[in-house]
Design a protein around this motif. Structure first.
Motif, PDB file in Angstrom:
ATOM      1  N   ILE A  96      10.792  -5.189   1.560  1.00 17.78           N
ATOM      2  CA  ILE A  96       9.993  -5.785   0.481  1.00 17.78           C
ATOM      3  C   ILE A  96       8.538  -5.907   0.903  1.00 17.78           C
ATOM      4  CG2 ILE A  96       9.586  -7.951  -0.769  1.00 17.78           C
ATOM      5  CD1 ILE A  96      12.677  -8.190  -0.988  1.00 17.78           C
ATOM      6  N   PHE A  97       8.305  -6.421   2.107  1.00 15.09           N
ATOM      7  CA  PHE A  97       6.920  -6.551   2.580  1.00 15.09           C
ATOM      8  C   PHE A  97       6.238  -5.192   2.692  1.00 15.09           C
ATOM      9  CE2 PHE A  97       8.057 -10.872   3.789  1.00 15.09           C
ATOM     10  CZ  PHE A  97       6.883 -11.552   3.550  1.00 15.09           C
ATOM     11  N   LEU A  98       6.974  -4.201   3.184  1.00 15.90           N
ATOM     12  CA  LEU A  98       6.385  -2.855   3.322  1.00 15.90           C
ATOM     13  C   LEU A  98       6.101  -2.230   1.955  1.00 15.90           C
ATOM     14  CD1 LEU A  98       8.475  -1.462   6.307  1.00 15.90           C
ATOM     15  CD2 LEU A  98       6.037  -2.024   6.301  1.00 15.90           C
ATOM     16  N   LEU A  99       7.001  -2.430   0.996  1.00 15.61           N
ATOM     17  CA  LEU A  99       6.771  -1.874  -0.339  1.00 15.61           C
ATOM     18  C   LEU A  99       5.596  -2.543  -1.049  1.00 15.61           C
ATOM     19  CD1 LEU A  99      10.423  -1.318  -1.624  1.00 15.61           C
ATOM     20  CD2 LEU A  99       8.729   0.415  -1.003  1.00 15.61           C
ATOM     21  N   ILE A 100       5.464  -3.856  -0.885  1.00 16.16           N
ATOM     22  CA  ILE A 100       4.322  -4.543  -1.493  1.00 16.16           C
ATOM     23  C   ILE A 100       3.025  -4.100  -0.804  1.00 16.16           C
ATOM     24  CG2 ILE A 100       3.256  -6.781  -1.943  1.00 16.16           C
ATOM     25  CD1 ILE A 100       6.093  -7.935  -2.189  1.00 16.16           C
ATOM     26  N   SER A 101       3.072  -3.912   0.489  1.00 11.31           N
ATOM     27  CA  SER A 101       1.908  -3.387   1.217  1.00 11.31           C
ATOM     28  C   SER A 101       1.537  -2.006   0.694  1.00 11.31           C
ATOM     29  CB  SER A 101       2.222  -3.315   2.718  1.00 11.31           C
ATOM     30  OG  SER A 101       1.215  -2.625   3.411  1.00 11.31           O
ATOM     31  N   LEU A 102       2.527  -1.181   0.483  1.00 13.53           N
ATOM     32  CA  LEU A 102       2.300   0.154  -0.071  1.00 13.53           C
ATOM     33  C   LEU A 102       1.705   0.064  -1.472  1.00 13.53           C
ATOM     34  CD1 LEU A 102       2.704   3.235   0.212  1.00 13.53           C
ATOM     35  CD2 LEU A 102       4.997   2.918  -0.712  1.00 13.53           C
ATOM     36  N   LEU A 103       2.194  -0.859  -2.274  1.00 12.29           N
ATOM     37  CA  LEU A 103       1.674  -1.045  -3.625  1.00 12.29           C
ATOM     38  C   LEU A 103       0.185  -1.424  -3.606  1.00 12.29           C
ATOM     39  CD1 LEU A 103       2.184  -1.277  -6.703  1.00 12.29           C
ATOM     40  CD2 LEU A 103       2.694  -3.693  -6.279  1.00 12.29           C
ATOM     41  N   PHE A 104      -0.186  -2.368  -2.739  1.00 12.08           N
ATOM     42  CA  PHE A 104      -1.600  -2.754  -2.654  1.00 12.08           C
ATOM     43  C   PHE A 104      -2.470  -1.587  -2.174  1.00 12.08           C
ATOM     44  CE2 PHE A 104      -0.282  -7.230  -2.903  1.00 12.08           C
ATOM     45  CZ  PHE A 104      -1.258  -7.707  -3.757  1.00 12.08           C
ATOM     46  N   ALA A 105      -1.943  -0.784  -1.244  1.00  8.25           N
ATOM     47  CA  ALA A 105      -2.700   0.383  -0.784  1.00  8.25           C
ATOM     48  C   ALA A 105      -2.879   1.393  -1.920  1.00  8.25           C
ATOM     49  CB  ALA A 105      -2.001   1.028   0.413  1.00  8.25           C
ATOM     50  N   LEU A 106      -1.847   1.552  -2.742  1.00 11.16           N
ATOM     51  CA  LEU A 106      -1.963   2.446  -3.900  1.00 11.16           C
ATOM     52  C   LEU A 106      -2.974   1.915  -4.916  1.00 11.16           C
ATOM     53  CD1 LEU A 106       1.781   3.395  -4.484  1.00 11.16           C
ATOM     54  CD2 LEU A 106      -0.076   4.964  -3.937  1.00 11.16           C
ATOM     55  N   LEU A 107      -2.937   0.610  -5.167  1.00 16.48           N
ATOM     56  CA  LEU A 107      -3.868   0.009  -6.120  1.00 16.48           C
ATOM     57  C   LEU A 107      -5.320   0.114  -5.647  1.00 16.48           C
ATOM     58  CD1 LEU A 107      -1.904  -3.199  -7.201  1.00 16.48           C
ATOM     59  CD2 LEU A 107      -2.313  -1.123  -8.550  1.00 16.48           C
ATOM     60  N   ALA A 108      -5.514   0.118  -4.334  1.00 17.40           N
ATOM     61  CA  ALA A 108      -6.873   0.235  -3.795  1.00 17.40           C
ATOM     62  C   ALA A 108      -7.465   1.602  -4.098  1.00 17.40           C
ATOM     63  CB  ALA A 108      -6.874  -0.020  -2.292  1.00 17.40           C
ATOM     64  N   GLN A 109      -6.619   2.602  -4.269  1.00 17.71           N
ATOM     65  CA  GLN A 109      -7.110   3.951  -4.556  1.00 17.71           C
ATOM     66  C   GLN A 109      -7.368   4.185  -6.034  1.00 17.71           C
ATOM     67  OE1 GLN A 109      -4.433   6.837  -2.897  1.00 17.71           O
ATOM     68  NE2 GLN A 109      -5.764   7.074  -1.130  1.00 17.71           N
TER      69      GLN A 109
END
Length: 191
Positions: A96-109
């Protein structure tokens, strides 16, 4: 009693002062225009860097998720006395933490709508319509600096949002790594 020569000299001094002021104003607005361009270029480089950084965060988050799922069957098979529920809970929380981290990285782009410089034909028409205003190089430099300043401020605002999203992504990733270390430690202790 004053003679005409002194008054003429005073007028010459006033004219020289006015010319020096115009030259100073030209230099000042030219400097401001150059600074505005430099600041816009800096903000564009910052944007590119932030996008590259978010891409790196995406890659590292994905590789960590892959490594987690590759090792999970082996850890579950050789779990010893550790309850299966504890391992599944551990894998779930980390994922869950890794997926949310991935989501924020995607949103930054994500590309956001931002102010841009006008098209050449629009700019040319504006210059033609306001011909008298732009006869002076001071006015041209000032208008250009204001235009570039608007674009730069917009980019800065968007880049600040990107930075916050990247910070969240990094903290969530570090939290996932910390949890991995905690769960590995508990796995070793209770095995």
């Amino acid at each position: 009693m004053s003679n005409g020569f002194k008054n003429g000299s005073g007028e010459i001094k006033d004219n020289l002062k006015a010319e020096n002021r115009i030259d100073s104003d030209n230099e000042l607005y030219s400097y401001i225009k150059d600074f505005a361009i430099l600041k816009l270029e800096s903000e564009t480089k910052r944007e590119n860097f932030l996008i590259r950084q978010s891409t790196s965060l995406q890659i590292i988050s994905l590789f960590t998720i892959i490594a987690l799922f590759i090792t999970a069957p082996t850890i579950i098979e050789y779990r010893g006395k550790i309850p299966l529920e504890f391992l599944l809970f551990s894998f779930s929380i980390i994922t869950i933490f890794l997926l949310i981290s991935l989501l924020f990285a995607l949103l930054a782009q994500k590309k956001e709508l931002q102010a841009t410089l006008p098209d050449v034909d629009v700019f040319m028409q504006h210059m033609i319509d306001n011909y008298e205003i732009y006869l002076s190089s001071i006015q041209r430099d000032r208008a250009f600096a204001e235009l570039v300043g608007k674009v730069q401020k917009c980019k800065n605002k968007i880049n600040n949002k990107r930075t916050k999203k990247i910070d969240w992504s990094m903290w969530l990733f570090y939290t996932a790594l910390f949890l991995i270390i905690i769960f590995i430690g508990s796995y070793i202790m209770f095995r």
